[in-house]
Write a protein that holds these residues in place. Structure first.
Motif, PDB file in Angstrom:
ATOM      1  N   UNK A 133       0.701  -0.980   0.003  1.00 45.25           N
ATOM      2  CA  UNK A 133      -0.030   0.074   0.016  1.00 45.25           C
ATOM      3  C   UNK A 133       0.824   1.229   0.014  1.00 45.25           C
ATOM      4  N   UNK A 134       1.955   1.185   0.778  1.00 46.70           N
ATOM      5  CA  UNK A 134       2.598   2.514   0.881  1.00 46.70           C
ATOM      6  C   UNK A 134       3.570   2.536  -0.461  1.00 46.70           C
ATOM      7  N   UNK A 135       4.073   1.478  -0.766  1.00 42.82           N
ATOM      8  CA  UNK A 135       4.929   1.768  -2.206  1.00 42.82           C
ATOM      9  C   UNK A 135       4.082   2.225  -3.404  1.00 42.82           C
ATOM     10  N   UNK A 136       2.820   1.628  -3.361  1.00 43.21           N
ATOM     11  CA  UNK A 136       1.908   2.018  -4.330  1.00 43.21           C
ATOM     12  C   UNK A 136       1.435   3.339  -4.398  1.00 43.21           C
ATOM     13  N   UNK A 137       1.143   3.965  -3.211  1.00 36.79           N
ATOM     14  CA  UNK A 137       0.947   5.346  -3.050  1.00 36.79           C
ATOM     15  C   UNK A 137       2.122   6.074  -3.327  1.00 36.79           C
ATOM     16  N   UNK A 138       3.014   5.887  -2.856  1.00 39.14           N
ATOM     17  CA  UNK A 138       4.528   6.618  -3.186  1.00 39.14           C
ATOM     18  C   UNK A 138       4.710   6.590  -4.817  1.00 39.14           C
ATOM     19  N   UNK A 139       4.551   5.454  -5.458  1.00 38.03           N
ATOM     20  CA  UNK A 139       4.722   5.429  -6.869  1.00 38.03           C
ATOM     21  C   UNK A 139       3.907   6.090  -7.684  1.00 38.03           C
ATOM     22  N   UNK A 140       2.756   6.575  -7.202  1.00 40.28           N
ATOM     23  CA  UNK A 140       1.564   6.937  -7.980  1.00 40.28           C
ATOM     24  C   UNK A 140       1.545   8.587  -7.643  1.00 40.28           C
ATOM     25  N   UNK A 141       1.903   8.931  -6.324  1.00 43.30           N
ATOM     26  CA  UNK A 141       1.545  10.150  -6.101  1.00 43.30           C
ATOM     27  C   UNK A 141       2.146  11.380  -6.610  1.00 43.30           C
ATOM     28  N   UNK A 142       3.371  11.332  -7.215  1.00 47.46           N
ATOM     29  CA  UNK A 142       4.020  12.304  -8.178  1.00 47.46           C
ATOM     30  C   UNK A 142       3.282  12.361  -9.447  1.00 47.46           C
ATOM     31  N   UNK A 143       2.818  11.485  -9.999  1.00 49.48           N
ATOM     32  CA  UNK A 143       2.090  11.833 -11.104  1.00 49.48           C
ATOM     33  C   UNK A 143       0.684  12.250 -11.055  1.00 49.48           C
ATOM     34  N   UNK A 144      -0.108  11.725 -10.099  1.00 54.29           N
ATOM     35  CA  UNK A 144      -1.145  12.346  -9.606  1.00 54.29           C
ATOM     36  C   UNK A 144      -1.106  13.677  -9.571  1.00 54.29           C
ATOM     37  N   UNK A 145      -0.210  14.213  -8.524  1.00 52.11           N
ATOM     38  CA  UNK A 145      -0.044  15.797  -8.259  1.00 52.11           C
ATOM     39  C   UNK A 145       0.472  16.581  -9.427  1.00 52.11           C
ATOM     40  N   UNK A 146       1.326  16.041 -10.239  1.00 53.59           N
ATOM     41  CA  UNK A 146       1.803  16.412 -11.347  1.00 53.59           C
ATOM     42  C   UNK A 146       0.691  16.715 -12.388  1.00 53.59           C
ATOM     43  N   UNK A 147      -0.105  15.714 -12.642  1.00 54.47           N
ATOM     44  CA  UNK A 147      -1.406  16.065 -13.422  1.00 54.47           C
ATOM     45  C   UNK A 147      -2.316  17.019 -12.968  1.00 54.47           C
ATOM     46  N   UNK A 148      -2.648  17.078 -11.613  1.00 56.42           N
ATOM     47  CA  UNK A 148      -3.509  17.916 -11.265  1.00 56.42           C
ATOM     48  C   UNK A 148      -2.840  19.524 -11.482  1.00 56.42           C
ATOM     49  N   UNK A 149      -1.558  19.565 -11.581  1.00 56.74           N
ATOM     50  CA  UNK A 149      -1.161  21.109 -11.727  1.00 56.74           C
ATOM     51  C   UNK A 149      -0.818  21.439 -13.161  1.00 56.74           C
ATOM     52  N   UNK A 150      -0.968  20.335 -14.066  1.00 61.87           N
ATOM     53  CA  UNK A 150      -0.818  20.630 -15.459  1.00 61.87           C
ATOM     54  C   UNK A 150      -2.025  20.604 -16.178  1.00 61.87           C
ATOM     55  N   UNK A 151      -3.355  20.639 -15.683  1.00 61.44           N
ATOM     56  CA  UNK A 151      -4.355  20.585 -16.334  1.00 61.44           C
ATOM     57  C   UNK A 151      -5.455  21.560 -16.103  1.00 61.44           C
ATOM     58  N   UNK A 152      -4.827  22.785 -15.993  1.00 64.53           N
ATOM     59  CA  UNK A 152      -5.733  24.085 -15.693  1.00 64.53           C
ATOM     60  C   UNK A 152      -6.665  24.331 -16.540  1.00 64.53           C
ATOM     61  N   UNK A 153      -8.055  24.335 -16.203  1.00 67.43           N
ATOM     62  CA  UNK A 153      -9.248  24.769 -16.989  1.00 67.43           C
ATOM     63  C   UNK A 153      -9.148  23.609 -18.245  1.00 67.43           C
TER      64      UNK A 153
END
Length: 211
Positions: A133-153
């Motif tokens: 669970x921990x390693x899955x979260x760590x492995x996906x976290x950066x991509x999730x947050x990068x996507x949220x910051x690069x999808x404005x409007x």
């Protein structure tokens, strides 16, 4: 000012639960494959596939998470719970190889939440489950947050359709922070105003100074 008829309550963290959270309420109704370890007298009517007056030992049933946790006892075995396949060794190997390619929504919308709750059942694989669970979260976290910051409007439905419930909340938090920052840069952020408490205090102070 925007108003909401319901203020979202965040789910609990890890093995803890927040009973005011809609996400945790829905999570508690996730069904688990269970097996009775003793006879349940006069409860046969709950098992529609049997005409027995009782629920005999060894009966396999689908029980909601909240009931499985309530019936599970370490000292006196009442029910045993089967580990969902997504947390078994085969899937843990897939997650360890590349967690970013897995569609967690298809695995169940509460991958992290349900996995954390499974640690209540004292499985010999608990250490490996927690690590996965921990390693899955760590492995996906950066991509999730990068996507949220690069999808404005932009339409983000394709981005979030593969995310677990926890990841979706993180994605929305990232989007909200980005929108607030963009509004601040354009000078559209709301102005700071004094609280009613300060204003009332000033009024009382002026009244006291008047003759």
């Amino acid at each position: 000012m925007d108003t909401q008829s319901y203020t979202p309550v965040h789910p609990g963290v890890g093995m803890d639960e927040n009973f005011f959270s809609l996400d945790d309420i829905l999570l508690s109704h996730e069904r688990l494959s269970s097996r009775t370890e003793c006879t349940f007298p006069r409860l046969g009517f709950l098992e529609k596939s049997s005409d027995s007056h009782d629920i005999p030992e060894g009966t396999k049933m689908e029980l909601p998470l909240w009931m499985s946790k309530g019936l599970y006892e370490r000292k006196r075995r009442v029910v045993s719970v089967e580990l969902p396949k997504v947390y078994k060794e085969g899937w843990r190997t897939v997650f360890s190889a590349d967690p970013k390619v897995v569609d967690l929504q298809k695995m169940g919308p509460y991958y992290y939440g349900l996995g954390s709750q499974m640690l209540h059942f004292d499985s010999p694989e608990n250490t490996e489950i927690a690590q996965a669970l921990l390693q899955t979260f760590i492995g996906r976290f950066r991509r999730t947050m990068d996507s949220s910051q690069n999808a404005y409007n932009e339409d983000t439905s394709a981005l979030v359709e593969r995310l677990d419930c926890l990841e979706r909340n993180l994605f929305r938090a990232g989007q909200s922070g980005l929108n607030s920052f963009q509004s601040w840069e354009r000078g559209q952020a709301s102005q700071l105003t004094a609280s009613n408490l300060v204003l009332n205090y000033r009024k009382r102070k002026i009244t006291d100074l008047q003759p």
